[in-house]
Design a protein around this motif. Structure first.
Motif, PDB file in Angstrom:
ATOM      1  N   GLY A 169      -0.529  12.276   5.749  1.00 36.01           N
ATOM      2  CA  GLY A 169       0.879  12.635   5.751  1.00 36.01           C
ATOM      3  C   GLY A 169       1.144  13.862   6.601  1.00 36.01           C
ATOM      4  N   ALA A 170       2.380  14.313   6.550  1.00 33.42           N
ATOM      5  CA  ALA A 170       2.768  15.504   7.310  1.00 33.42           C
ATOM      6  C   ALA A 170       1.985  16.720   6.836  1.00 33.42           C
ATOM      7  CB  ALA A 170       4.268  15.750   7.138  1.00 33.42           C
ATOM      8  N   ASP A 171       1.701  17.606   7.765  1.00 32.41           N
ATOM      9  CA  ASP A 171       1.008  18.868   7.481  1.00 32.41           C
ATOM     10  C   ASP A 171      -0.440  18.674   7.039  1.00 32.41           C
ATOM     11  OD1 ASP A 171       3.380  20.328   8.028  1.00 32.41           O
ATOM     12  OD2 ASP A 171       4.083  19.932   5.987  1.00 32.41           O
TER      13      ASP A 171
ATOM     14  N   ALA B 154      -8.015  15.466  11.561  1.00 31.42           N
ATOM     15  CA  ALA B 154      -9.476  15.417  11.530  1.00 31.42           C
ATOM     16  C   ALA B 154      -9.987  14.752  10.248  1.00 31.42           C
ATOM     17  CB  ALA B 154     -10.051  16.823  11.647  1.00 31.42           C
ATOM     18  N   TRP B 155      -9.120  14.668   9.235  1.00 29.45           N
ATOM     19  CA  TRP B 155      -9.511  13.981   8.000  1.00 29.45           C
ATOM     20  C   TRP B 155      -9.615  12.474   8.200  1.00 29.45           C
ATOM     21  CZ3 TRP B 155     -11.684  16.014   3.926  1.00 29.45           C
ATOM     22  CH2 TRP B 155     -11.408  17.337   3.568  1.00 29.45           C
ATOM     23  N   LEU B 156      -8.928  11.915   9.195  1.00 27.00           N
ATOM     24  CA  LEU B 156      -8.959  10.469   9.397  1.00 27.00           C
ATOM     25  C   LEU B 156     -10.396   9.991   9.625  1.00 27.00           C
ATOM     26  CD1 LEU B 156      -5.827   9.971  11.679  1.00 27.00           C
ATOM     27  CD2 LEU B 156      -6.158   9.026   9.374  1.00 27.00           C
TER      28      LEU B 156
ATOM     29  N   ALA C 214       0.846  -1.198   0.000  1.00 29.60           N
ATOM     30  CA  ALA C 214       0.000   0.000   0.000  1.00 29.60           C
ATOM     31  C   ALA C 214       0.878   1.243   0.000  1.00 29.60           C
ATOM     32  CB  ALA C 214      -0.903   0.004   1.217  1.00 29.60           C
ATOM     33  N   PRO C 215       0.487   2.292  -0.714  1.00 30.81           N
ATOM     34  CA  PRO C 215       1.292   3.518  -0.743  1.00 30.81           C
ATOM     35  C   PRO C 215       1.187   4.268   0.576  1.00 30.81           C
ATOM     36  CG  PRO C 215      -0.777   3.865  -1.890  1.00 30.81           C
ATOM     37  CD  PRO C 215      -0.743   2.404  -1.528  1.00 30.81           C
ATOM     38  N   ALA C 216       2.217   5.016   0.887  1.00 26.60           N
ATOM     39  CA  ALA C 216       2.210   5.857   2.084  1.00 26.60           C
ATOM     40  C   ALA C 216       2.032   7.315   1.658  1.00 26.60           C
ATOM     41  CB  ALA C 216       3.516   5.702   2.859  1.00 26.60           C
ATOM     42  N   PRO C 217       1.177   8.056   2.350  1.00 26.02           N
ATOM     43  CA  PRO C 217       0.992   9.459   1.979  1.00 26.02           C
ATOM     44  C   PRO C 217       2.204  10.311   2.333  1.00 26.02           C
ATOM     45  CG  PRO C 217      -0.246   8.956   3.967  1.00 26.02           C
ATOM     46  CD  PRO C 217       0.319   7.650   3.472  1.00 26.02           C
ATOM     47  N   GLY C 218       2.555  11.227   1.448  1.00 26.63           N
ATOM     48  CA  GLY C 218       3.630  12.163   1.712  1.00 26.63           C
ATOM     49  C   GLY C 218       3.088  13.444   2.321  1.00 26.63           C
ATOM     50  N   PRO C 219       3.903  14.483   2.421  1.00 32.82           N
ATOM     51  CA  PRO C 219       3.440  15.765   2.953  1.00 32.82           C
ATOM     52  C   PRO C 219       2.243  16.296   2.168  1.00 32.82           C
ATOM     53  CG  PRO C 219       5.831  15.736   2.778  1.00 32.82           C
ATOM     54  CD  PRO C 219       5.344  14.503   2.078  1.00 32.82           C
TER      55      PRO C 219
ATOM     56  N   ALA D  35      -5.438   4.341  -2.361  1.00 31.30           N
ATOM     57  CA  ALA D  35      -4.888   5.339  -3.271  1.00 31.30           C
ATOM     58  C   ALA D  35      -4.473   6.570  -2.488  1.00 31.30           C
ATOM     59  CB  ALA D  35      -5.912   5.721  -4.340  1.00 31.30           C
ATOM     60  N   VAL D  36      -3.441   7.236  -2.967  1.00 34.54           N
ATOM     61  CA  VAL D  36      -2.925   8.447  -2.329  1.00 34.54           C
ATOM     62  C   VAL D  36      -3.249   9.658  -3.193  1.00 34.54           C
ATOM     63  CG1 VAL D  36      -0.791   9.684  -1.753  1.00 34.54           C
ATOM     64  CG2 VAL D  36      -1.104   7.319  -1.015  1.00 34.54           C
ATOM     65  N   THR D  37      -3.617  10.744  -2.541  1.00 34.43           N
ATOM     66  CA  THR D  37      -3.907  11.979  -3.264  1.00 34.43           C
ATOM     67  C   THR D  37      -3.598  13.177  -2.383  1.00 34.43           C
ATOM     68  OG1 THR D  37      -5.600  13.145  -4.573  1.00 34.43           O
ATOM     69  CG2 THR D  37      -6.331  12.117  -2.533  1.00 34.43           C
ATOM     70  N   SER D  38      -3.494  14.341  -3.005  1.00 37.82           N
ATOM     71  CA  SER D  38      -3.290  15.579  -2.254  1.00 37.82           C
ATOM     72  C   SER D  38      -4.534  15.903  -1.435  1.00 37.82           C
ATOM     73  CB  SER D  38      -2.993  16.728  -3.214  1.00 37.82           C
ATOM     74  OG  SER D  38      -3.115  17.977  -2.558  1.00 37.82           O
ATOM     75  N   VAL D  39      -4.344  16.400  -0.243  1.00 38.99           N
ATOM     76  CA  VAL D  39      -5.469  16.790   0.590  1.00 38.99           C
ATOM     77  C   VAL D  39      -6.289  17.882  -0.083  1.00 38.99           C
ATOM     78  CG1 VAL D  39      -4.206  18.556   1.906  1.00 38.99           C
ATOM     79  CG2 VAL D  39      -6.139  17.356   2.979  1.00 38.99           C
ATOM     80  N   ASP D  40      -5.654  18.643  -0.962  1.00 37.79           N
ATOM     81  CA  ASP D  40      -6.351  19.743  -1.638  1.00 37.79           C
ATOM     82  C   ASP D  40      -7.369  19.252  -2.662  1.00 37.79           C
ATOM     83  OD1 ASP D  40      -4.852  21.677  -0.220  1.00 37.79           O
ATOM     84  OD2 ASP D  40      -3.204  21.490  -1.666  1.00 37.79           O
TER      85      ASP D  40
END
Length: 333
Positions: A75-77, A81-83, A22-27, A103-108
């Motif tokens: 990820g960092a930053d 609360a999104w969890l 599984a991918p790990a989320p980055g910053p 899947a990993v995506t930007s929080v934005d």
């Protein structure tokens, strides 16, 4: 996790169901436990190795630009609360990765899924729905319009039929089988025409009752799109946005024909849509709001994630109804 992996360009069987880390989320990123992933006709084009205006992805890769699910890592930053939040996102043309259990995506990119709509509807509206809203805003349909919709049983087409009828327009949908015609009529169309039958153009004239159309919403292109546009009267508008036909090109008119027929023909996607007020983010929000409020009811045909190759084949052979969605939780059934 499990994912659909593509190691070479080619037929649908190039999509392979594999186990991987599984991918790990980055910053500024989150990871989703995916519950629904959207499938596009463009996905099938890129899988086959045809560019069609978009750069081919680097292989190996996991396709899929739309995903709904639950945030299970941040990820960092990123605010914790999104969890656990139920969200949907358009992952992007270049990132992909939606055909997977994670899947990993930007929080934005995230939108919280509104109450009252399921994950299939949410993933439909984040991509296909936002496109539909953008095209409808350009079409500006009203009760005085007579609208012809090509591929009216597809993901976009079913949304167009519903929205046009809500606007009070007369709507004729073009589709490719008896079952699809029934679906188009169920969405509220005044009439439906099977474009695979000989003489369908005359049948379209017949159901229009001698009244020219005022708007053609064309996602098929080629000769069919051209024939549909010929139903327009003076001042009519041909809005095109896809090329589902095998011809691979949009319907075209010469300057002399524009002058002769008194119609316009314009591309309703790409830069035109990006320039709408509020941009793509606002279109996504509006699309989700429409579904939540019941203004439109996305039509969905789902496949288990492991059967992504079957979903691609069905989409390419025009055997699908509405939006095609992959469901990781459905296992290998």
């Amino acid at each position: 996790m499990y994912a659909i992996r593509q190691h070479a360009f080619g037929a649908p069987d190039k999509l392979v169901y594999e186990e991987m880390d599984a991918p790990a989320p980055g910053p500024r990123e989150v990871r989703l436990a995916v519950t629904a992933a959207g499938v596009h006709l463009m996905d099938t084009v890129l899988r086959a190795g045809r560019e069609m205006g978009m750069a081919l992805p680097r292989l190996p890769m996991t396709p899929g630009r739309e995903a709904a699910g639950v945030v299970d890592a941040v990820g960092a930053d990123v605010d914790e609360a999104w969890l656990g939040a139920r969200v949907v996102a358009y992952l992007g043309h270049e990132r992909n990765g939606g055909y997977a259990t994670h899947a990993v995506t930007s929080v934005d990119t995230l939108h919280r899924i509104p109450d009252g709509i399921d994950d299939d509807a949410a993933v439909t509206m984040i991509g296909t729905g936002r496109t539909a809203i953008g095209i409808l805003e350009q079409a500006a349909l009203s009760a005085g319009d007579v609208v012809v919709v090509t591929a009216a049983a597809g993901g976009l087409g079913t949304l167009f039929v519903q929205a046009a009828r809500q606007a009070g327009a007369v709507v004729v949908g073009l589709a490719g089988s008896r079952h699809k015609l029934d679906v188009v009529l169920e969405q509220g169309a005044n009439a439906a025409v099977d474009y695979t039958l000989p003489g369908w153009e005359e049948r379209l004239d017949e159901v229009l009752g001698g009244v020219p159309s005022t708007v053609v919403l064309d996602g098929v292109a080629g000769r069919l799109g051209r024939a549909a546009a010929e139903s327009l009267g003076k001042g009519g508008r041909h809005l095109y946005f896809g090329w589902a036909s095998d011809e691979g090109h949009f319907a075209s008119f010469s300057p002399q024909e524009f002058e002769k027929y008194g119609i316009t023909s314009e591309l309703a996607v790409g830069p035109t849509m990006f320039e709408l007020p509020g941009g793509i983010r606002r279109l996504e929000e509006t699309a989700l709001q429409w579904a939540s409020a019941g203004r439109v009811r996305p039509v969905v045909q789902s496949f288990p994630l492991a059967r992504a190759a079957e979903a691609h084949h069905a989409l390419e052979t025009r055997a699908t109804i509405g939006k095609v969605v992959l469901r990781p939780a459905d296992g290998r059934r």
